[in-house]
Design an enzyme around this catalytic site. Structure first.
Site, PDB file in Angstrom:
ATOM      1  N   LYS A   9      16.644   7.767   7.044  1.00 45.84           N
ATOM      2  CA  LYS A   9      15.985   7.398   8.270  1.00 45.84           C
ATOM      3  C   LYS A   9      17.061   6.578   9.574  1.00 45.84           C
ATOM      4  O   LYS A   9      18.096   6.501   9.700  1.00 45.84           O
ATOM      5  CB  LYS A   9      14.676   5.924   8.147  1.00 45.84           C
ATOM      6  CG  LYS A   9      14.135   6.210   6.497  1.00 45.84           C
ATOM      7  CD  LYS A   9      12.894   4.471   6.343  1.00 45.84           C
ATOM      8  CE  LYS A   9      13.100   5.063   5.113  1.00 45.84           C
ATOM      9  NZ  LYS A   9      12.004   3.555   4.740  1.00 45.84           N
ATOM     10  N   TYR A  49       3.157   9.068   6.862  1.00 40.48           N
ATOM     11  CA  TYR A  49       2.765   7.810   6.083  1.00 40.48           C
ATOM     12  C   TYR A  49       1.722   7.800   5.673  1.00 40.48           C
ATOM     13  O   TYR A  49       0.738   6.235   5.644  1.00 40.48           O
ATOM     14  CB  TYR A  49       3.755   6.280   7.305  1.00 40.48           C
ATOM     15  CG  TYR A  49       5.879   6.724   5.958  1.00 40.48           C
ATOM     16  CD1 TYR A  49       5.520   5.851   5.196  1.00 40.48           C
ATOM     17  CD2 TYR A  49       6.122   5.737   7.163  1.00 40.48           C
ATOM     18  CE1 TYR A  49       6.721   6.238   4.714  1.00 40.48           C
ATOM     19  CE2 TYR A  49       7.414   6.098   6.803  1.00 40.48           C
ATOM     20  CZ  TYR A  49       7.836   6.480   5.171  1.00 40.48           C
ATOM     21  OH  TYR A  49       9.421   5.938   5.110  1.00 40.48           O
ATOM     22  N   ASN A 112      15.058   0.292   5.656  1.00 36.52           N
ATOM     23  CA  ASN A 112      16.136   0.883   4.294  1.00 36.52           C
ATOM     24  C   ASN A 112      16.618   1.379   4.491  1.00 36.52           C
ATOM     25  O   ASN A 112      16.639   2.202   3.025  1.00 36.52           O
ATOM     26  CB  ASN A 112      15.115   0.085   3.353  1.00 36.52           C
ATOM     27  CG  ASN A 112      13.756   1.185   3.334  1.00 36.52           C
ATOM     28  OD1 ASN A 112      13.568   2.049   4.025  1.00 36.52           O
ATOM     29  ND2 ASN A 112      12.795   0.835   2.294  1.00 36.52           N
ATOM     30  N   HIS A 115      14.335   7.733   2.646  1.00 38.98           N
ATOM     31  CA  HIS A 115      13.288   7.632   2.235  1.00 38.98           C
ATOM     32  C   HIS A 115      13.259   8.792   1.293  1.00 38.98           C
ATOM     33  O   HIS A 115      13.886  10.059   1.377  1.00 38.98           O
ATOM     34  CB  HIS A 115      12.101   9.071   2.902  1.00 38.98           C
ATOM     35  CG  HIS A 115      10.918   9.011   2.503  1.00 38.98           C
ATOM     36  ND1 HIS A 115      10.201   8.563   2.116  1.00 38.98           N
ATOM     37  CD2 HIS A 115      10.918  10.228   1.878  1.00 38.98           C
ATOM     38  CE1 HIS A 115       8.914   9.793   1.463  1.00 38.98           C
ATOM     39  NE2 HIS A 115       9.988  10.202   1.738  1.00 38.98           N
ATOM     40  N   GLU A 126       5.770  16.566   2.620  1.00 37.27           N
ATOM     41  CA  GLU A 126       6.880  16.293   2.742  1.00 37.27           C
ATOM     42  C   GLU A 126       7.732  17.156   3.487  1.00 37.27           C
ATOM     43  O   GLU A 126       8.004  18.022   4.786  1.00 37.27           O
ATOM     44  CB  GLU A 126       6.983  15.220   2.582  1.00 37.27           C
ATOM     45  CG  GLU A 126       6.554  13.840   2.392  1.00 37.27           C
ATOM     46  CD  GLU A 126       6.771  12.706   1.199  1.00 37.27           C
ATOM     47  OE1 GLU A 126       8.124  13.230   0.229  1.00 37.27           O
ATOM     48  OE2 GLU A 126       5.910  11.647   0.959  1.00 37.27           O
TER      49      GLU A 126
HETATM   50  P1  RTP Z   1       9.907   5.191   1.605  1.00 34.91           P
HETATM   51  O1  RTP Z   1       8.364   5.865   1.292  1.00 34.91           O
HETATM   52  O2  RTP Z   1      10.208   5.019   2.740  1.00 34.91           O
HETATM   53  O3  RTP Z   1      10.830   6.400   0.900  1.00 34.91           O
HETATM   54  O4  RTP Z   1      10.057   4.180   0.383  1.00 34.91           O
HETATM   55  P2  RTP Z   1       9.316   3.205  -0.770  1.00 34.91           P
HETATM   56  O5  RTP Z   1       9.119   4.864  -1.413  1.00 34.91           O
HETATM   57  O6  RTP Z   1      10.344   3.091  -1.571  1.00 34.91           O
HETATM   58  O7  RTP Z   1       8.396   2.722  -0.234  1.00 34.91           O
HETATM   59  P3  RTP Z   1       6.166   2.810  -0.103  1.00 34.91           P
HETATM   60  O8  RTP Z   1       5.956   1.859  -0.994  1.00 34.91           O
HETATM   61  O9  RTP Z   1       5.841   4.214   0.077  1.00 34.91           O
HETATM   62  O10 RTP Z   1       6.935   2.171   1.675  1.00 34.91           O
HETATM   63  C1  RTP Z   1       6.808   2.980   2.910  1.00 34.91           C
HETATM   64  C2  RTP Z   1       7.891   1.879   3.282  1.00 34.91           C
HETATM   65  O11 RTP Z   1       7.198   0.872   4.233  1.00 34.91           O
HETATM   66  C3  RTP Z   1       8.396   0.120   3.933  1.00 34.91           C
HETATM   67  N1  RTP Z   1       7.271  -0.959   3.872  1.00 34.91           N
HETATM   68  N2  RTP Z   1       7.372  -2.458   5.044  1.00 34.91           N
HETATM   69  N3  RTP Z   1       6.451  -5.191   4.968  1.00 34.91           N
HETATM   70  C4  RTP Z   1       6.342  -4.612   3.785  1.00 34.91           C
HETATM   71  O12 RTP Z   1       6.218  -5.694   2.756  1.00 34.91           O
HETATM   72  C5  RTP Z   1       6.267  -3.483   3.629  1.00 34.91           C
HETATM   73  N4  RTP Z   1       6.307  -2.979   2.152  1.00 34.91           N
HETATM   74  C6  RTP Z   1       7.214  -1.135   2.520  1.00 34.91           C
HETATM   75  C7  RTP Z   1       9.177   0.052   3.872  1.00 34.91           C
HETATM   76  O13 RTP Z   1       9.910   0.630   5.192  1.00 34.91           O
HETATM   77  C8  RTP Z   1       9.441   0.843   2.849  1.00 34.91           C
HETATM   78  O14 RTP Z   1      10.372   1.741   2.812  1.00 34.91           O
HETATM   79 MG    MG Z   2       6.954   5.485  -0.377  1.00 37.05          MG
END
Ligand code: RTP
Ligand code: MG
Length: 132
Positions: A9, A49, A112, A115, A126
């Site tokens: 990212k 997203y 973070n 992704h 994707e």
């Molecule tokens: P990613 O898709 O970015 O790989 O991350 P992930 O699967 O670990 O998490 P996901 O649930 O898909 O969430 C996507 C991104 O949204 C942001 N997020 N912010 N403020 C919050 O509570 C929150 N929850 C998620 C994070 O940057 C996450 O990577």
């Molecule tokens: Mg995710």
């Protein structure tokens, strides 16, 4: 061979972590199939997203992912999706184990670093969005 989509990212690119992250995937034994630097626009961010469109953090997530260049990659290997998520660590870096990318390099859930696709089906979706 299973494939997964990995994105460094904008925060990871700005902090000069691309090489370190690529090295971790190489060392694990994955094969790099495709890679490119890309500035994600609003439309691509919202499509990528889409599953989070109704979440309160969606606007900030789209702003963040479009804030500068990202580095997109396709990695191949046995169990690529699950194994890559293990290297990446938990979504919230506060919960991510040391030794994982998020555990080693990040402090906040909004920034973070990386992704990784969460299922083989999403990986195909994707990869189609970013490499076509
Ligand atoms: P990613 O898709 O970015 O790989 O991350 P992930 O699967 O670990 O998490 P996901 O649930 O898909 O969430 C996507 C991104 O949204 C942001 N997020 N912010 N403020 C919050 O509570 C929150 N929850 C998620 C994070 O940057 C996450 O990577
Ligand atoms: Mg995710």
């Amino acid at each position: 061979m299973e494939r997964t989509f990995i994105l460094v990212k904008p925060d990871g690119v700005k902090r000069g972590l691309v090489g370190n992250i690529v090295s971790r995937f190489e060392s694990k034994g994955f094969h790099l199939a495709q890679a490119k630097l890309i500035s994600i626009d609003q439309s691509l961010a919202e499509t990528h997203y889409a599953e989070h469109a109704a979440r309160p953090f969606f606007g900030d997530l789209v702003s963040f992912i479009t804030s500068g260049p990202s580095f997109a990659m396709v990695w191949e290997g046995d169990g690529a999706v699950k194994n890559a998520r293990s290297l990446i660590g938990k979504t919230n870096p506060a919960d991510a184990e040391p030794g994982t990318i998020r555990g080693d390099f990040a402090l906040s859930v909004e920034s973070n670093i990386v992704h990784g696709s969460d299922s083989p089906e999403n990986a195909d979706r994707e990869i189609g969005l970013f490499f076509h």
